[in-house]
Design an enzyme around this catalytic site. Structure first.
Site, mmCIF file in Angstrom:
data_model
loop_
_atom_site.group_PDB
_atom_site.id
_atom_site.type_symbol
_atom_site.label_atom_id
_atom_site.label_comp_id
_atom_site.label_asym_id
_atom_site.label_seq_id
_atom_site.Cartn_x
_atom_site.Cartn_y
_atom_site.Cartn_z
ATOM 1 N N ASN A 24 71.541 47.659 20.353
ATOM 2 C CA ASN A 24 70.916 48.869 20.908
ATOM 3 C C ASN A 24 69.496 49.015 20.367
ATOM 4 O OD1 ASN A 24 73.470 49.227 21.834
ATOM 5 N ND2 ASN A 24 74.030 50.774 20.327
ATOM 6 N N ASP A 25 69.387 48.842 19.057
ATOM 7 C CA ASP A 25 68.059 48.937 18.459
ATOM 8 C C ASP A 25 67.295 47.630 18.586
ATOM 9 O OD1 ASP A 25 67.658 51.588 17.539
ATOM 10 O OD2 ASP A 25 69.238 51.260 16.067
ATOM 11 N N HIS A 61 72.608 57.913 22.037
ATOM 12 C CA HIS A 61 73.826 58.199 21.282
ATOM 13 C C HIS A 61 74.805 59.099 22.022
ATOM 14 C CE1 HIS A 61 71.714 56.224 17.975
ATOM 15 N NE2 HIS A 61 72.935 55.820 17.740
ATOM 16 N N CYS A 73 77.786 44.961 17.179
ATOM 17 C CA CYS A 73 78.350 46.293 17.372
ATOM 18 C C CYS A 73 77.483 47.137 18.294
ATOM 19 C CB CYS A 73 78.583 46.986 16.038
ATOM 20 S SG CYS A 73 77.070 47.122 15.074
ATOM 21 N N GLU A 89 69.146 44.501 13.427
ATOM 22 C CA GLU A 89 68.729 45.316 14.570
ATOM 23 C C GLU A 89 67.222 45.556 14.582
ATOM 24 O OE1 GLU A 89 70.748 49.113 14.460
ATOM 25 O OE2 GLU A 89 70.689 49.215 12.290
#
Ligand code: PEP
Ligand code: MG
Length: 583
Positions: A459-460, A194, A507, A436
């Site tokens: 991302n996840d 992050h 996203c 995700e």
């Protein structure tokens, strides 16, 4: 000053920064512990007195500046810190502890503070908990003087620096004086951690995963941060420096050139229109959204409202933040994601977050569904704000239909409350699901029937599919968006959504990676949402390809067996055909 040397890490935010190192070791080495003799107690007290004196001078000076700038809240806070520093009872306690324990003063002070902080926390009283944050802040200041470490609150930075640190909490990154931080270098972290995402949002060049840069440089060293190639050059010689000044100026010119595409649509040569939106973490980023020609906000990470303030904002405070963004965006859609705390986003005041395995733990929708008051407050604020623009709501970390149903039921209950209270809201807010978690991707066909849209959080999704912690630099080589397992999941999710006629966005950071743009287009992605700064380059690529060509490329990629193979093919193609350099 050491001789020139170059370090290689992971490029986390593009651009070139050149400047003086500021070594931020707030999370650095722990407090030493050693025995002292009884006759040394008074010497230890003298050391403490001097450190307190220096800390007090620092706070006085910060207070003067805050007063000049009419920052009343800040002045009040600093007054509290000064009061804490001069508390005679606490000084007496330290003296007694020194005598009874016969240990060095840093250790004794640290232990006493930890004990008081724990008590304040256990009280369950919000005011007391806030005081524990202040106490921590003040004591760190004193401790750093005792340990001869430089300490400055990152919000107080008053000259331009290259911030070098072991690891930076997202909450620290949000609070730092962003105008003064020209570049960031970190020992820890991966491309989708992050803090890296925040650096991109703030348009600060950053290199992470450098392993031990914080032990290789000193404050005052000169550093070049090459965020494009993931390199840091410490104390560059004159020739190297000159070269980087040129690279920096070329990069800036290129940025300005790309911005010329702002008014043009993201349309392929054969007429397929996609939407390019921005990810934001704090409401103030709206200016950057307009500057980079975004079609809306594809992801507002609402948890940063929580992380920054260190407490859970009231409904009114949230309502103001959401309405501000919606108003600013006018007729452009804004997707606000409900709180996704947990994992690496830990809020200092939320209890129960000290987990053994936080990434697989109590985060996002799981946290909200077991904190229904908090969740309802957020939903109320969101619904009310819907009167100020074009709101879309999205739930994070949904693992299956059950969780989605629970979240939707709660939303329906809150809507019913508002109707009863005659508080207006938009009755037709689209509600989407983030995909995700692999189980959600695999059951996307089921989830799609209860969603107005999907947004893929790569991302996840990548971290959970490949079982590779997105923030761990040691295994960053495994974090591979082009892994055939990931590509197959993406295809499955997009096809399942299209089968029932709902749009699919992405996203996660992959959506803003120019190297991935053609593949995602060919897979059928409808919306790309990314840090605003990445939009112009992705738009350039989309405008220079036909959908049919992208689909053909995807056809080739789906036949490949390893990510090495896909990586090589896609990187070569993107460089030769579209002039993209992997950063
Ligand atoms: C993601 O996981 O891709 C995502 C966008 O959410 P976050 O990065 O906030 O976990
Ligand atoms: Mg996520």
């Amino acid at each position: 000053m050491t001789a020139m040397h170059e370090l290689t890490g992971i490029s986390a935010s593009p651009g070139i920064a050149i400047g003086k190192v500021f070594l931020y070791l707030d999370n650095g080495p722990s407090v030493p512990r050693y025995a002292i003799r009884a006759e040394h107690v008074s010497g230890e007290m003298d050391r403490l007195e001097q450190a307190v004196g220096r800390a007090s001078d620092e706070i006085q000076s910060l207070r003067r500046t805050s007063e000049q700038e009419n920052r009343d809240e800040q002045v009040k806070l600093l007054d509290t810190h000064l009061m804490m520093l001069s508390d005679p009872d606490f000084t007496e306690r330290i003296q007694n502890d020194l005598k009874s324990k016969l240990l060095n003063v840093e250790w004794v002070l640290n232990a006493a503070i930890e004990e008081v902080v724990q008590k304040l926390h256990a009280s369950g009283d919000d005011y007391m908990k806030e005081r524990s944050i202040d106490l921590n802040d003040v004591s760190r200041r004193v401790l750093n003087h005792l340990l001869y470490r430089e300490r400055i609150n990152l919000a107080d930075l008053s000259e331009e620096v290259i911030l070098v640190t072991h690891d930076l909490l997202p909450s620290d990154a949000i609070g730092m004086n962003k105008r003064m931080v020209k570049g960031i270098c970190m020992d820890a972290g991966g491309k989708t951690s992050h803090t890296a995402i925040l650096a991109r949002s703030f348009e600060i060049p950053a290199v992470v995963g450098l392993s031990n840069i914080s032990r290789q440089v000193q404050s005052g060293d000169q550093a070049v941060v090459d965020g494009n190639r993931g390199r840091v050059i410490v104390n560059a010689d004159a020739r190297t420096l000159k070269r980087y000044v040129r690279v920096q100026s070329d990069w800036r010119k290129r940025e300005v050139q790309l911005m010329r595409l702002n008014e043009l649509p993201a349309e392929t040569r054969d007429g397929k229109l996609v939407s390019l939106k921005a990810n934001i973490e704090v409401p103030e980023e709206v200016d950057s959204i307009f500057a980079h020609g975004a079609d809306g906000v594809g992801l507002f990470r609402s948890e940063f409202l929580f992380l920054h303030s260190g407490h859970l904002p009231e409904e009114e405070e949230q309502f103001k933040a959401y309405s501000y963004v919606l108003n600013a965006m006018g007729s452009k859609p804004v997707t606000i994601r409900t709180v996704d705390v947990g994992g690496d986003k830990v809020a200092p005041n939320l209890e129960g977050m000290n987990e053994k395995n936080p990434i697989l733990g109590w985060r996002a929708i799981r946290f909200c569904l077991s904190n229904l008051d908090l969740f309802r407050t957020q939903l109320r604020a969101l619904l009310r704000s819907s009167m100020h623009g074009k709101l879309q709501i999205m739930f994070p970390m949904i693992s299956g239909v059950e969780e989605l149903s629970q979240a939707l039921d709660t939303l329906d209950e809150v809507k019913a409350d508002l109707r009863r209270e005659q508080i207006p809201f938009d009755e037709n807010i689209p509600v989407g699901t983030m995909i995700e978690v692999p189980s959600a991707a695999i059951t996307a066909d089921l989830i799609a029937r209860r969603s107005h849209f999907f947004s893929i959080g790569t991302n996840d999704l990548i971290q959970y599919t490949i079982a590779v912690d997105r923030g761990n630099e040691k295994i960053a080589y495994l974090y591979e968006p082009f892994h055939p397992g990931v590509l197959r999941l993406l295809k499955m999710v997009i096809d399942s959504a299209h089968a029932v006629g709902i749009p699919v966005g992405m996203c996660g950071e992959m959506a803003g990676d120019p190297v991935a743009a053609v593949i995602l287009l060919g897979l059928g992605l409808d919306e790309f949402s990314m840090g605003a700064v990445g939009i112009p380059e992705v738009k350039r690529i989309i405008r220079s390809v036909a959908l049919s060509e992208a689909e053909e490329i995807v056809g080739n990629v789906m036949e490949m067996r390893s990510f090495h193979e896909v990586d090589r093919y896609v990187n070569e193609l993107m460089e030769s055909r579209f002039g993209v350099n992997a950063y």
